[in-house]
Write an enzyme that holds these catalytic residues in place. Structure first.
Site, PDB file in Angstrom:
ATOM      1  N   SER A 260       1.052  -1.376  -0.250  1.00 47.45           N
ATOM      2  CA  SER A 260       0.512   0.067   0.040  1.00 47.45           C
ATOM      3  C   SER A 260       1.035   1.023   0.053  1.00 47.45           C
ATOM      4  O   SER A 260       2.022   1.623   0.268  1.00 47.45           O
ATOM      5  CB  SER A 260      -0.240   0.000   0.995  1.00 47.45           C
ATOM      6  OG  SER A 260      -1.011   1.224   1.264  1.00 47.45           O
TER       7      SER A 260
ATOM      8  N   TYR B 274      -2.308  -1.275   9.708  1.00 44.04           N
ATOM      9  CA  TYR B 274      -2.805  -1.612   9.087  1.00 44.04           C
ATOM     10  C   TYR B 274      -0.886  -1.235   8.653  1.00 44.04           C
ATOM     11  O   TYR B 274      -0.345  -1.853   7.394  1.00 44.04           O
ATOM     12  CB  TYR B 274      -3.530  -0.937   8.909  1.00 44.04           C
ATOM     13  CG  TYR B 274      -3.771  -1.046   6.764  1.00 44.04           C
ATOM     14  CD1 TYR B 274      -4.053  -2.650   6.203  1.00 44.04           C
ATOM     15  CD2 TYR B 274      -3.182  -0.185   5.782  1.00 44.04           C
ATOM     16  CE1 TYR B 274      -3.911  -2.301   4.767  1.00 44.04           C
ATOM     17  CE2 TYR B 274      -3.428   0.086   4.503  1.00 44.04           C
ATOM     18  CZ  TYR B 274      -3.951  -0.942   4.407  1.00 44.04           C
ATOM     19  OH  TYR B 274      -3.879  -1.266   2.642  1.00 44.04           O
TER      20      TYR B 274
HETATM   21  N1  LIG Z   1      -9.148  -0.587  -1.846  1.00 41.19           N
HETATM   22  C1  LIG Z   1      -8.107  -0.028  -1.478  1.00 41.19           C
HETATM   23  O1  LIG Z   1      -7.985   1.529  -1.823  1.00 41.19           O
HETATM   24  C2  LIG Z   1      -6.286  -0.365  -1.645  1.00 41.19           C
HETATM   25  C3  LIG Z   1      -5.152   0.254  -1.154  1.00 41.19           C
HETATM   26  C4  LIG Z   1      -4.104   0.035  -0.921  1.00 41.19           C
HETATM   27  C5  LIG Z   1      -4.021  -1.372  -0.533  1.00 41.19           C
HETATM   28  N2  LIG Z   1      -4.895  -2.137  -0.438  1.00 41.19           N
HETATM   29  C6  LIG Z   1      -4.202  -3.249  -0.405  1.00 41.19           C
HETATM   30  O2  LIG Z   1      -5.042  -4.123  -1.693  1.00 41.19           O
HETATM   31  C7  LIG Z   1      -5.901  -5.553  -0.368  1.00 41.19           C
HETATM   32  C8  LIG Z   1      -7.283  -5.757  -1.399  1.00 41.19           C
HETATM   33  O3  LIG Z   1      -7.694  -4.564  -0.790  1.00 41.19           O
HETATM   34  P1  LIG Z   1      -9.634  -4.915  -1.273  1.00 41.19           P
HETATM   35  O4  LIG Z   1      -9.055  -3.045  -1.792  1.00 41.19           O
HETATM   36  O5  LIG Z   1      -9.200  -5.456  -2.179  1.00 41.19           O
HETATM   37  O6  LIG Z   1     -10.224  -5.329  -0.100  1.00 41.19           O
HETATM   38  P2  LIG Z   1     -11.549  -5.732  -0.007  1.00 41.19           P
HETATM   39  O7  LIG Z   1     -12.064  -6.388   1.152  1.00 41.19           O
HETATM   40  O8  LIG Z   1     -12.098  -5.622  -0.917  1.00 41.19           O
HETATM   41  O9  LIG Z   1     -10.596  -7.584  -0.003  1.00 41.19           O
HETATM   42  C9  LIG Z   1     -10.075  -8.273   0.763  1.00 41.19           C
HETATM   43  C10 LIG Z   1      -9.705  -9.436  -0.126  1.00 41.19           C
HETATM   44  O10 LIG Z   1      -9.359 -11.019   1.791  1.00 41.19           O
HETATM   45  C11 LIG Z   1     -10.210 -11.789   2.023  1.00 41.19           C
HETATM   46  N3  LIG Z   1      -9.505 -12.193   3.263  1.00 41.19           N
HETATM   47  C12 LIG Z   1      -9.590 -11.271   3.976  1.00 41.19           C
HETATM   48  N4  LIG Z   1      -9.033 -11.408   5.694  1.00 41.19           N
HETATM   49  C13 LIG Z   1      -8.853 -12.519   5.128  1.00 41.19           C
HETATM   50  C14 LIG Z   1      -8.482 -14.724   5.578  1.00 41.19           C
HETATM   51  N5  LIG Z   1      -8.046 -14.315   6.804  1.00 41.19           N
HETATM   52  N6  LIG Z   1      -8.123 -15.168   4.908  1.00 41.19           N
HETATM   53  C15 LIG Z   1      -8.766 -15.839   3.597  1.00 41.19           C
HETATM   54  N7  LIG Z   1      -9.001 -14.037   2.439  1.00 41.19           N
HETATM   55  C16 LIG Z   1      -9.130 -13.447   3.720  1.00 41.19           C
HETATM   56  C17 LIG Z   1     -11.650  -9.998   1.784  1.00 41.19           C
HETATM   57  O11 LIG Z   1     -12.462 -11.977   1.991  1.00 41.19           O
HETATM   58  C18 LIG Z   1     -11.805 -10.233   0.638  1.00 41.19           C
HETATM   59  O12 LIG Z   1     -12.142 -10.679  -0.666  1.00 41.19           O
HETATM   60  C19 LIG Z   1      -5.168  -5.549   0.632  1.00 41.19           C
HETATM   61  O13 LIG Z   1      -4.129  -5.848   1.110  1.00 41.19           O
HETATM   62  C20 LIG Z   1      -5.404  -3.975   0.714  1.00 41.19           C
HETATM   63  O14 LIG Z   1      -4.487  -3.478   1.834  1.00 41.19           O
HETATM   64  C21 LIG Z   1      -6.145  -1.593  -1.067  1.00 41.19           C
END
Ligand SMILES: NC(=O)c1ccc[n+]([C@@H]2O[C@H](COP(=O)([O-])OP(=O)(O)OC[C@H]3O[C@@H](n4cnc5c(N)ncnc54)[C@H](O)[C@@H]3O)[C@@H](O)[C@H]2O)c1
Length: 265
Positions: A149, A172
């Site tokens: 991130s 985080y």
């Molecule tokens: N959306 C953003 O703006 C953003 C920005 C920076 C980084 N990220 C990173 O991108 C990645 C995805 O984020 P996102 O926005 O798609 O979030 P999201 O919540 O939509 O997706 C996360 C997924 O991980 C799964 N998950 C969570 N805990 C779990 C576990 N213990 N075992 C198995 N599956 C599990 C959830 O069911 C979900 O499908 C993450 O690592 C997040 O930190 C996202």
């Protein structure tokens, strides 16, 4: 040696595993890898989301399957990766993306929040990578992509969250910083096995209905981005295929930031 650009990005015959593959960014990356020709296996804790997504991918004739597991559990995580390699005879690509850690305020954070967040983030990423690497060595190498991130590089602006929602947590951000550095460590130690390890650090990609539900928050976020908008999930597709494929074959230990310029101010 000349390589055709279409061949360099082609993932036909490759097997990819993606944790959190049915989430907001995970589903776009799963789709991208499958569209580039890979068979994709989604590992996620949300069984309903896996089923819905796979049904939609089947309509597009994409080769995607899934398994419901909790990446925080050592044995199921390792066993699911072993099963993919056994069932499909190989494993070439791992995307570490799953995350759902605690979001305590700085003044309230407890040891148990820190333990949980670091276990869910860097901990699960490390175990998944270690298990995948065993299978990648058998096929002569592979590509591991850790989703970090921009908040592993810079911290958030408190005024973006003020009065609207909890700020992105210290747990985080510490975990994401660890993931960016773990990427370098893995890259160096596994380079001899032709296993490349890179990180993608997304900036603001507001999930699903957040822009409609929290328009003021979306406005404040967009204001902090030089491009004056937040990312759309499809904007993760190109970079994940690039890092997963031979198009990036001399690249390892790197962190690619997709943030509309946020970290460039
Ligand atoms: N959306 C953003 O703006 C953003 C920005 C920076 C980084 N990220 C990173 O991108 C990645 C995805 O984020 P996102 O926005 O798609 O979030 P999201 O919540 O939509 O997706 C996360 C997924 O991980 C799964 N998950 C969570 N805990 C779990 C576990 N213990 N075992 C198995 N599956 C599990 C959830 O069911 C979900 O499908 C993450 O690592 C997040 O930190 C996202």
């Amino acid at each position: 040696m000349n390589q055709n650009i279409h061949d360099l990005f082609n993932l036909s015959g490759k097997v990819a595993v993606i944790t959190g593959g049915s989430g907001w960014l995970g589903s776009a990356m799963s789709q991208a890898l499958a569209e580039a020709g890979a068979h994709v296996v989604i590992l996620d804790i949300n069984n309903d989301a896996i089923t819905t997504l796979i049904d939609s991918f089947k309509k597009e004739k994409l080769s995607v399957t899934g398994m419901c597991i909790d990446v925080m559990q050592d044995k199921p995580l390792r066993a699911s990766i072993d099963k993919v390699a056994a069932d499909l005879d190989r494993l070439d690509i791992l995307i570490n993306c799953a995350y759902a850690g605690p979001i305590p305020l700085l003044d309230d954070v407890r040891f148990e929040d820190i333990d949980k967040g670091l276990h869910n983030g860097p901990g699960a990423y490390c175990i998944a990578a270690q298990q995948a690497a065993k299978h990648m060595r058998v096929v002569g190498g592979g590509s591991i992509i850790n989703i970090g991130s921009m908040y592993g590089m810079v911290t958030g602006y408190p005024d973006v969250y003020e009065g609207l929602t909890s700020p992105s947590s210290i747990v985080y951000q510490a975990g994401k910083a660890a993931i960016i550095h773990m990427t370098r460590y893995m890259a160096v130690y596994w380079a001899k096995d032709n296993i490349r390890v890179n990180c993608i650090s997304p900036g603001p990609f507001l999930q699903r209905d957040i822009p409609e539900r929290m328009p003021e928050f979306a406005r404040r976020i967009a204001e902090k981005v030089p491009m004056r908008r937040y990312g759309q999930s499809y904007e993760m597709k190109g970079v994940v295929v690039f890092l997963a494929s031979a198009a990036s074959s001399f690249m390892t230990g790197q962190n690619i930031v997709i943030d509309g310029g946020w970290t460039s101010w």
